[in-house]
Each structure stands twice: as C-alpha cells, then as structure tokens.
Design a protein around this motif. Structure first.
Motif, PDB file in Angstrom:
ATOM      1  N   ARG A 110      -3.967   6.325   3.630  1.00  0.00           N
ATOM      2  CA  ARG A 110      -2.573   6.453   4.062  1.00  0.00           C
ATOM      3  C   ARG A 110      -1.956   5.070   4.222  1.00  0.00           C
ATOM      4  N   PRO A 111      -0.815   4.830   3.610  1.00  0.00           N
ATOM      5  CA  PRO A 111      -0.167   3.515   3.733  1.00  0.00           C
ATOM      6  C   PRO A 111       0.369   3.285   5.135  1.00  0.00           C
ATOM      7  N   THR A 112       0.517   2.026   5.488  1.00  0.00           N
ATOM      8  CA  THR A 112       1.109   1.664   6.771  1.00  0.00           C
ATOM      9  C   THR A 112       2.558   2.130   6.819  1.00  0.00           C
TER      10      THR A 112
ATOM     11  N   ASP B 184       0.817  -1.221   0.000  1.00  0.00           N
ATOM     12  CA  ASP B 184       0.000   0.000   0.000  1.00  0.00           C
ATOM     13  C   ASP B 184       0.847   1.266   0.000  1.00  0.00           C
ATOM     14  N   TYR B 185       2.155   1.127   0.175  1.00  0.00           N
ATOM     15  CA  TYR B 185       3.043   2.285   0.073  1.00  0.00           C
ATOM     16  C   TYR B 185       2.978   2.914  -1.315  1.00  0.00           C
ATOM     17  N   PHE B 186       2.685   2.103  -2.321  1.00  0.00           N
ATOM     18  CA  PHE B 186       2.645   2.597  -3.700  1.00  0.00           C
ATOM     19  C   PHE B 186       1.218   3.030  -4.026  1.00  0.00           C
ATOM     20  N   LEU B 187       1.075   4.310  -4.330  1.00  0.00           N
ATOM     21  CA  LEU B 187      -0.219   4.982  -4.390  1.00  0.00           C
ATOM     22  C   LEU B 187      -0.798   4.972  -5.799  1.00  0.00           C
ATOM     23  N   SER B 188      -2.109   4.797  -5.872  1.00  0.00           N
ATOM     24  CA  SER B 188      -2.808   4.674  -7.148  1.00  0.00           C
ATOM     25  C   SER B 188      -3.541   5.934  -7.571  1.00  0.00           C
ATOM     26  N   ARG B 189      -3.460   6.973  -6.764  1.00  0.00           N
ATOM     27  CA  ARG B 189      -4.186   8.191  -7.121  1.00  0.00           C
ATOM     28  C   ARG B 189      -3.525   9.404  -6.502  1.00  0.00           C
ATOM     29  N   ILE B 190      -3.426  10.479  -7.281  1.00  0.00           N
ATOM     30  CA  ILE B 190      -2.888  11.737  -6.778  1.00  0.00           C
ATOM     31  C   ILE B 190      -3.875  12.311  -5.757  1.00  0.00           C
ATOM     32  N   GLY B 191      -3.365  12.686  -4.593  1.00  0.00           N
ATOM     33  CA  GLY B 191      -4.228  13.291  -3.585  1.00  0.00           C
ATOM     34  C   GLY B 191      -5.145  12.320  -2.882  1.00  0.00           C
ATOM     35  N   ALA B 192      -4.877  11.037  -2.947  1.00  0.00           N
ATOM     36  CA  ALA B 192      -5.733  10.046  -2.298  1.00  0.00           C
ATOM     37  C   ALA B 192      -5.707  10.251  -0.782  1.00  0.00           C
ATOM     38  N   THR B 193      -6.827   9.998  -0.139  1.00  0.00           N
ATOM     39  CA  THR B 193      -6.921  10.187   1.309  1.00  0.00           C
ATOM     40  C   THR B 193      -6.402   8.984   2.082  1.00  0.00           C
TER      41      THR B 193
END
Length: 469
Positions: free
Chosen positions: A382-384, A371-380
């Motif tokens: 938060r990765p562990t 989940d550290y790798f984000l799929s959307r700009i500005g996503a709410t």
C-alpha cells in the motif's frame, strides 16, 4: 450584459498589462457564455486560456498512518488507493528484439522497458482490429511477467462487423482461458469523427452492451473500459452505454507543442491535468477512471525543435496531479512511440517516444517513482497516503514530507516553503515539488507554500496550521 467578444478583448488587455488573475476571470466568464449557447469547443478554448493565466497552490502531507479517500464501491480490478502504471511500448526500438503474435503483430518486452524507466508497469496495451485472432502469445508472455493485458479492440470496418456470433464468443472464451486480469477497451474514441464507428450513438450503445454481456457471461476476468477522446466533449454522454455495462471510464489525450500541426495554435503553455476535468467530473463518482493514452511530444513536425525539457515537464505535471487532484484515476497509460516514424500517413506529426531522449526518459522516471504508482494488479503493498494539508490536521513529530499542486501564469516558477514563518526549502522541479520539514516540538505549527514567478514575484500562497503531537 457584456458579450463574449468584449470579455475576450478585456482579457487580452489584462494579459498585456500583467493583470493575470483578472484575465483568467474574464476568460472564464467568456467561456460560460459559449457553454450556455452550446458551443462546448469554443468554451473549452477560453477555459484553457483561463487556466493558463491562473495561479494557485494546494498543500499536501505524506502520512503513513493517515486514511486516504477510498471509493465506497470499487470497480473491477480497481485498487483501493494508488494508480496502476500502464503504457504502449510495442514500437520502442530500444527494447531489444520484438516477437510476433498470432496476427503477426510485433510486441516488445515489458521487463526491458522496466529496466530503462526504472519501474515495472502493471499493465501494457496493444491495438487489435475487431475480427483478428485473440493475441494469446502476447497475453501469455505478459501473464508470465505478471503484467495485465489491455487490449484496444477496434471495429475498424464499422459497427456492422460486431455481431453476437462465434467470433465474439470465442474471443471471450480466450480471454477467460488467459487466467489474468484483462482490460478490454472496446471501440474507443467513438466521439471523434476519425473512427469508423462514430455517428450512431444508439447503434454504438447496443453493440457495446452486447459485447459487455458476452464478456460478463464467458469472461469474468475482463474489465470493460469505455474510453473517449478528450475532444469533442459535446457528444460524449450520447455514447455512454450505462453504468451497468461499464467497469471503467477512460479518456485519451496528448500534450503537443502545436495543435493540429498548426503553428498558430500553440499548446506550449497548457497543463495536461486540466484536460481531465470534464470526464472526471462526469464519471469519477461512479467509476474508476483510466487515462487510456497520454503522451508528450518532444519533437513536432511543425518546426523540428527538440523540446525534451518541455515534454518531461508535461509528464510530471500530469502524474503529480493524479494523487492530489484526481484520486480516482486508477490507471495511466503512457504512449511510448515516435509517431513521426510509425504513425499512419497523415498522422506523422509528433514524437512521443519516452526512451529515445535521456531528458524525457529521466523525467518519466521521476514521474513514476513514487510508490503511489503501482507495478502490479492486486498488489498487497500500500502506498503512503497523500492527504490534503488542512487546518488542525494532526501530524507526528520528526520529518514531515510536504508537497504541493501549484500552477502559475509564468512558465517557470518556484514554490517556497515556510515553517513558522521561516524558510524551509524551495522546490523548482515540475511535478509534486516536495520538501521534508523537520518539526521537533509539539504544539501548533504553521506551514506555508508560496508560488513565486520567474521574477520572484508572489503569484499565490497557501498557509495552514497543523497540530504536532
């Protein structure tokens, strides 16, 4: 004082005798001589040898309640924590029917790519020659799919075509009208003599500043991405336009079995994470860092051997390094293209495709799954947080996920984990090498990670004591 040649001779002898740590030290001393004399390319070669024969391990914990490091001043569109997934997919034949933009350039479907690799990407990029129309159709399609456009905007006729004219202003207005975050990678790899805008640092800086000021005036949704190639290093700082005109700093590099298509210059033992050191050290305190292009070749023109396992390993090594060694790398763009087929004549040397090999595709899926790798700009979401395991760190009872960043002089190695001196799991996969530890009793507990080479010999070890509540 020993000469560089003498140090290299001693290092090679140490390698032959299996004294790898000593060899690494000798290569670094040799590299220091080259750097002192201004030979950055020679230094880089010897530093890569030193890295090749080094062994080390750092331990990390995945703690939902922990506070990760967050920069004091975030850049434009920079996530506080985590790394945007990005890439180039427009030559991937396995993604269905492409569509054309205003310039008759073909583009592929982001959702089709996401289905193949198991995860949506926050951004995708295209190449665009300066003077061409703004690719509105492509940008609109990405916006509808909540993907941020990343435009590699290249003045391929030279810097003279970049002027403060109607074309530049209209391009900026089109960016603003898109109503989506845009990463604008203007005139990248300027430090390399293969570009038409190389050789005039002062002129380059002036043109960059003009473009940046125009975007700032008319298109506040644009993040200006100043992006170099990893080599040559010597002239990189000469082209930097200044902190006031750069939003992100980027670097492009690739993992290849052979450098420059030369069988006598193998790259099989090199770790791609090492390539980030120089740029990260220069700019990460000031700017978010982007890997503008990265690919791992599973097929080289040199010998035609399919190295899908090696390519998957290189991808996992790089992506695993980002949260652990390079937390301000906030975007990574995979280059998904078969250059043997689609590159310009003279550059058809390697196949960097992600999806034409199940082995590479599966390796990439593993690399981007956290989940550290984000799929959307500005996503709410938060990765562990992934935090360094240090002595005295307080961790909760129950299941504790532990991972490591490890390297070894052996191409294949294992990380063995111990809990209070007892075996708690082995990790053989390249990348983060994760295990789950079950800690049920409060108090002080010791966690160790041991790097063992392909013959079972200990190459490196790390141990910490944690406090369990």
């Amino acid at each position: 004082m020993q000469s560089a040649a003498e140090l290299r001779r001693q290092a090679e002898q140490a390698v032959a005798q299996g004294r790898f740590a000593e060899a690494a030290d000798l290569y670094r001393r040799e590299a220091a001589i080259y750097r002192k004399n201004g030979d950055t390319n020679g230094a880089k070669v010897e530093e890569m040898k030193a890295d090749r024969y080094s062994s080390s391990i750092k331990l990390f914990a995945h703690l939902a309640g922990a506070r990760p490091w967050i920069p004091a001043n975030l850049g434009k569109w920079e996530p506080p924590y985590g790394c945007y997934l990005g890439g180039f997919i427009d030559r991937d034949e396995r993604l269905g029917e492409p569509f054309n933009d205003e310039n008759f350039q073909t583009h592929q479907n982001p959702d089709a790519f996401a289905r193949l690799v198991g995860k949506k990407h926050a951004s995708l990029f295209c190449y665009l020659s300066y003077g061409k129309k703004f690719p509105s159709r492509w940008v609109d399609r990405l916006r509808q799919q909540r993907v941020a456009p990343h435009i590699a905007w290249e003045p391929n006729k030279g810097l003279d075509e970049v002027r403060g004219d109607t074309y530049l202003r209209q391009f900026a207005l089109s960016c603003a009208e898109a109503r989506v975050p845009i990463f604008l990678r203007f005139a990248s790899e300027m430090n390399g003599d293969w570009t038409r805008y190389h050789g005039d640092p002062a002129g380059y800086r002036a043109k960059w500043i003009m473009v940046a000021q125009t975007m700032r005036q008319f298109a506040p949704n644009v993040a200006m991405l100043w992006c170099v190639n990893s080599i040559p290093e010597k002239n990189i700082k000469d082209y930097y336009p200044g902190d006031d005109y750069v939003d992100w700093v980027g670097v492009n590099f690739y993992s290849v079995p052979f450098y420059d298509n030369n069988r006598n210059r193998p790259g099989l033992a090199d770790n791609p994470a090492d390539t980030l050191k120089y740029i990260y050290g220069l700019y990460a305190e000031k700017k978010p860092i982007a890997i503008g292009e990265f690919g791992a070749s599973h097929l080289s023109k040199v010998d035609g051997q399919d190295r899908y396992e090696w390519a998957a390993k290189k991808i996992n090594e790089l992506y695993a390094s980002l949260p652990r060694l390079y937390p301000r790398v906030k975007m990574v763009d995979i280059f998904d293209m078969d250059n043997l087929k689609y590159a310009e004549p003279g550059r058809q040397l390697n196949n960097y495709s992600i999806t034409d090999s199940d082995g590479v595709k599966d390796g990439y899926r593993r690399a981007v799954a956290p989940d550290y790798f984000l799929s959307r700009i500005g996503a709410t979401a938060r990765p562990t947080p992934i935090v360094s395991l240090t002595n005295g760190l307080s961790v909760p009872r129950g299941t504790l996920r532990v991972s490591s960043w490890a390297r070894c002089y052996a191409n294949k190695f294992t990380v063995q984990y111990l809990l209070d001196g007892k075996p708690a799991g082995d990790a053989n996969e390249p990348g983060p090498r994760e295990v789950d530890l079950e800690i049920s009793n409060p108090g002080i507990h010791k966690i160790a990670g041991i790097v063992k080479d392909d013959k079972g010999r200990v190459a490196a070890k790390a141990e910490v004591s944690v406090s369990v509540q």
